[in-house]
Structures are given as C-alpha cells and as structure tokens.
Design a protein around this motif. Structure first.
Motif, mmCIF file in Angstrom:
data_model
loop_
_atom_site.group_PDB
_atom_site.id
_atom_site.type_symbol
_atom_site.label_atom_id
_atom_site.label_comp_id
_atom_site.label_asym_id
_atom_site.label_seq_id
_atom_site.Cartn_x
_atom_site.Cartn_y
_atom_site.Cartn_z
ATOM 1 N N LEU A 82 0.812 -1.220 0.000
ATOM 2 C CA LEU A 82 0.000 0.000 0.000
ATOM 3 C C LEU A 82 0.844 1.268 0.000
ATOM 4 O O LEU A 82 0.341 2.343 -0.361
ATOM 5 C CB LEU A 82 -0.957 -0.004 1.198
ATOM 6 N N ALA A 83 2.115 1.162 0.392
ATOM 7 C CA ALA A 83 3.013 2.318 0.381
ATOM 8 C C ALA A 83 3.718 2.493 -0.960
ATOM 9 O O ALA A 83 4.322 3.540 -1.205
ATOM 10 C CB ALA A 83 4.053 2.172 1.488
ATOM 11 N N SER A 84 3.627 1.499 -1.831
ATOM 12 C CA SER A 84 4.438 1.464 -3.043
ATOM 13 C C SER A 84 3.646 1.859 -4.289
ATOM 14 O O SER A 84 2.408 1.895 -4.272
ATOM 15 C CB SER A 84 4.996 0.053 -3.241
ATOM 16 N N PRO A 85 4.353 2.119 -5.405
ATOM 17 C CA PRO A 85 3.672 2.407 -6.672
ATOM 18 C C PRO A 85 2.802 1.251 -7.166
ATOM 19 O O PRO A 85 1.930 1.456 -8.012
ATOM 20 C CB PRO A 85 4.833 2.673 -7.642
ATOM 21 N N ALA A 86 3.027 0.044 -6.651
ATOM 22 C CA ALA A 86 2.227 -1.110 -7.079
ATOM 23 C C ALA A 86 0.748 -0.937 -6.752
ATOM 24 O O ALA A 86 -0.106 -1.565 -7.383
ATOM 25 C CB ALA A 86 2.768 -2.384 -6.419
ATOM 26 N N SER A 87 0.428 -0.089 -5.776
ATOM 27 C CA SER A 87 -0.967 0.107 -5.367
ATOM 28 C C SER A 87 -1.507 1.465 -5.816
ATOM 29 O O SER A 87 -2.435 1.999 -5.207
ATOM 30 C CB SER A 87 -1.089 -0.010 -3.845
ATOM 31 N N GLN A 88 -0.944 2.006 -6.890
ATOM 32 C CA GLN A 88 -1.271 3.376 -7.307
ATOM 33 C C GLN A 88 -2.752 3.574 -7.609
ATOM 34 O O GLN A 88 -3.265 4.682 -7.464
ATOM 35 C CB GLN A 88 -0.435 3.749 -8.538
ATOM 36 N N TYR A 89 -3.458 2.540 -8.029
ATOM 37 C CA TYR A 89 -4.873 2.675 -8.380
ATOM 38 C C TYR A 89 -5.784 2.076 -7.305
ATOM 39 O O TYR A 89 -6.936 1.747 -7.552
ATOM 40 C CB TYR A 89 -5.145 2.045 -9.746
ATOM 41 N N ILE A 90 -5.243 1.928 -6.111
ATOM 42 C CA ILE A 90 -6.037 1.448 -4.978
ATOM 43 C C ILE A 90 -6.226 2.622 -4.035
ATOM 44 O O ILE A 90 -5.259 3.236 -3.579
ATOM 45 C CB ILE A 90 -5.339 0.269 -4.274
ATOM 46 N N ASN A 91 -7.469 2.959 -3.741
ATOM 47 C CA ASN A 91 -7.755 4.137 -2.933
ATOM 48 C C ASN A 91 -9.056 3.938 -2.162
ATOM 49 O O ASN A 91 -10.041 3.450 -2.717
ATOM 50 C CB ASN A 91 -7.862 5.376 -3.834
ATOM 51 N N GLY A 92 -9.043 4.285 -0.887
ATOM 52 C CA GLY A 92 -10.233 4.150 -0.057
ATOM 53 C C GLY A 92 -10.553 2.716 0.319
ATOM 54 O O GLY A 92 -11.688 2.399 0.681
ATOM 55 N N HIS A 93 -9.543 1.863 0.292
ATOM 56 C CA HIS A 93 -9.750 0.428 0.540
ATOM 57 C C HIS A 93 -9.289 0.042 1.942
ATOM 58 O O HIS A 93 -8.272 0.551 2.427
ATOM 59 C CB HIS A 93 -8.976 -0.382 -0.501
ATOM 60 N N VAL A 94 -10.024 -0.852 2.567
ATOM 61 C CA VAL A 94 -9.605 -1.432 3.852
ATOM 62 C C VAL A 94 -9.188 -2.873 3.579
ATOM 63 O O VAL A 94 -10.025 -3.717 3.242
ATOM 64 C CB VAL A 94 -10.730 -1.377 4.899
ATOM 65 N N LEU A 95 -7.905 -3.145 3.701
ATOM 66 C CA LEU A 95 -7.342 -4.458 3.386
ATOM 67 C C LEU A 95 -7.253 -5.299 4.665
ATOM 68 O O LEU A 95 -6.495 -4.972 5.574
ATOM 69 C CB LEU A 95 -5.953 -4.290 2.764
ATOM 70 N N ALA A 96 -8.039 -6.354 4.721
ATOM 71 C CA ALA A 96 -8.009 -7.255 5.880
ATOM 72 C C ALA A 96 -6.831 -8.216 5.756
ATOM 73 O O ALA A 96 -6.659 -8.875 4.736
ATOM 74 C CB ALA A 96 -9.312 -8.031 5.982
ATOM 75 N N VAL A 97 -6.015 -8.259 6.789
ATOM 76 C CA VAL A 97 -4.911 -9.223 6.875
ATOM 77 C C VAL A 97 -5.222 -10.077 8.101
ATOM 78 O O VAL A 97 -4.776 -9.805 9.210
ATOM 79 C CB VAL A 97 -3.552 -8.512 7.000
ATOM 80 N N ASP A 98 -6.033 -11.103 7.872
ATOM 81 C CA ASP A 98 -6.716 -11.751 8.986
ATOM 82 C C ASP A 98 -6.699 -13.281 8.964
ATOM 83 O O ASP A 98 -7.420 -13.916 9.729
ATOM 84 C CB ASP A 98 -8.175 -11.277 9.038
ATOM 85 N N GLY A 99 -5.882 -13.861 8.084
ATOM 86 C CA GLY A 99 -5.855 -15.312 8.015
ATOM 87 C C GLY A 99 -7.148 -15.938 7.531
ATOM 88 O O GLY A 99 -7.354 -17.138 7.659
ATOM 89 N N GLY A 100 -8.052 -15.111 6.997
ATOM 90 C CA GLY A 100 -9.348 -15.586 6.530
ATOM 91 C C GLY A 100 -10.472 -15.446 7.524
ATOM 92 O O GLY A 100 -11.587 -15.932 7.287
ATOM 93 N N PHE A 101 -10.239 -14.752 8.649
ATOM 94 C CA PHE A 101 -11.231 -14.623 9.721
ATOM 95 C C PHE A 101 -12.570 -14.126 9.191
ATOM 96 O O PHE A 101 -13.624 -14.690 9.523
ATOM 97 C CB PHE A 101 -10.694 -13.657 10.794
ATOM 98 N N LEU A 102 -12.550 -13.103 8.343
ATOM 99 C CA LEU A 102 -13.810 -12.530 7.856
ATOM 100 C C LEU A 102 -14.536 -13.461 6.883
ATOM 101 O O LEU A 102 -15.751 -13.336 6.695
ATOM 102 C CB LEU A 102 -13.549 -11.185 7.177
ATOM 103 N N ALA A 103 -13.813 -14.386 6.280
ATOM 104 C CA ALA A 103 -14.424 -15.308 5.331
ATOM 105 C C ALA A 103 -15.343 -16.309 6.015
ATOM 106 O O ALA A 103 -16.207 -16.919 5.382
ATOM 107 C CB ALA A 103 -13.349 -16.061 4.538
ATOM 108 N N ARG A 104 -15.147 -16.525 7.315
ATOM 109 C CA ARG A 104 -15.983 -17.469 8.059
ATOM 110 C C ARG A 104 -17.296 -16.809 8.494
ATOM 111 O O ARG A 104 -18.104 -17.336 9.147
ATOM 112 C CB ARG A 104 -15.224 -17.976 9.290
#
Length: 253
Positions: free
Chosen positions: A231-253
């Motif tokens: 999210l800090a890099s140019p690789a995410s240049q077109y990502i904006n206003g997103h909440v990225l879950a890093v949760d091991g899949g917790f929300l998928a359950r």
C-alpha cells in the motif's frame, strides 16, 4: 520488482516502538524507505531504530508525541515534515484500547480512546496530507481492525474508533485521490501483540478465535509487512479508499 521499491521515499510511522507499528516501520525500511519512527515517549523507539539502522541501507530517525494531546501531535507533524523536507508515506498506527462493559465504561476512557485512535489520525492526515498534495502525491495508511467490521465485547470505544477509521479512510480518499494521494487502511486480524494479550490469555476466547480463522493460528506482526509495503508502493497506485483485511481468513468465516 521495482513497483514495490520504496527507495528514496520518506515515511512516518506512529506507534512504532513495538508490535504492529514496529513491524511496519522495519518493513518500509527493508523496502528502501527512510523511516521516522514515532512513539508516545522520548527515545521510545530506540529498539526499532536500532533494527533499522542495522540494515545499513536507509536513514532512520525518531520523534515522539502524546497522541491524546493535539498540540503535541501537530508539533510532531511539523517536526517530521521538516526533518527530511517532506513525507511520502504516513502510517497512522498508534492507538490504545480500554476494556470494560458498556454499562460501566468510564466517559474519560471513552474520550481518550477516541482522541488517540481517531482525532490524532485525522490531524496527522490533515497536516501531512496537505503537504503531500502540495508536493504532488503521497500514501496514507491507517490501521483499522477486525472491529471496523463487528462490535466486539467490552471495547465500545475502540470499536467506535475503528469503524470511524474505516470511514475516515474513504472520506480522505474521495477528497485527495485527484491529487495523487492514496488513502487506504489495513485491518489486522487477531495478531499476537500486547494489545491482544488479554484475549491470548483467555483460553476459551483464544480457542474460539483460532477455530474461526482458516489459517488456524494467531497472526504474527511479520504477517503485516507485505501489506504495508504494497500500500506504500507504486504497485498500489490505483487502490484508494480500501480497507485491506490481513486476517488469516477470519472474515471469510
């Protein structure tokens, strides 16, 4: 891959003395960024600074401010901006939590949690975001939570603050996207830190939590490194206003 390089970028990470903030600060440095580590106490980030300095490839400094004191927060923002002539990456990670049933939750605790977790993040984003707009771009990354999605138990102030962080992320993205400032958030799952120690120590709750996580384990602070660099890099240049879950899949359950 060059898209993920942060070489020449200047970052400010709050709550960088330990836990998730420390891991994020080190990750940004490993990707090539010069990093300013912030904590609530003077020299509070010594350990993080030492680890980054040991890389031998980037500049590192530290600042401090009580995130419940808006004058101190504003002064820290100005200090960070002048240190290396600007900030390209702001990580609003510093925060606090207070646990008590809602019926007896003290008002002063409620106000402190909201001030530290929300007001400080807004003020830092406002001050540094303006400078990012003036310089032609930047990245702001807020630390959200699984409690940006659900209510939790006995943490009403923390839950309110993290729902608000998700909303603030989207609001700032809407206003600043056209100025090449991307504002996103990372929602860590259940990560082994001192903030979650009470849950780790509660055998029943810990077992329930792990049973819901497809990965079958608590997360480690190292698990946040890839997300913050992305999210800090140019690789995410077109990502904006997103909440990225890093949760091991917790929300998928």
């Amino acid at each position: 891959m060059p898209n993920f390089s942060l070489a020449g970028k200047r970052a400010l990470v709050t709550g960088a003395s330990r836990g998730i903030g420390q891991a994020m600060a080190i990750a940004l440095a490993e990707a090539g960024a010069d990093v300013i580590c912030a904590s609530s106490s003077e020299q509070g980030c010594n350990n993080t600074v030492e680890q980054i300095r040991a890389l031998g490839t980037v500049n590192v400094a530290q600042v401090n401010a009580d995130l419940s004191d808006m004058q101190a927060v504003e002064a820290m923002a100005e200090q960070a901006l002048t240190l290396w002539g600007g900030i390209d990456i702001l990580v609003n990670n510093g925060g606090t939590i207070y646990r008590e049933p809602a019926v007896s939750f003290p008002l002063d605790a409620w106000q402190k949690v909201l001030t530290v977790n929300l007001d400080a993040a807004f003020l830092l984003s406002q001050k540094i975001g303006k400078a990012m707009i003036d310089q032609g771009g930047g990245k702001i990354i807020n630390t959200a939570s699984m409690l940006s999605y659900s209510g939790g138990i006995t943490v009403p102030a923390y839950t309110a603050s993290k729902h608000a962080i998700a909303g603030l992320t989207k609001a700032l993205a809407n206003e600043w996207g056209a100025s090449n400032v991307q504002v996103n958030a990372i929602a860590p799952g259940y990560i082994r830190t001192d903030n979650t120690q009470a849950l780790q120590d509660d055998e029943k709750r810990s077992t329930e939590i792990c049973a819901r996580i497809p990965a079958g384990r608590w997360g480690e602070t190292e698990d946040l490194k890839g997300a913050v660099v992305f999210l800090a890099s140019p690789a995410s240049q077109y990502i904006n206003g997103h909440v990225l879950a890093v949760d091991g899949g917790f929300l998928a359950r």
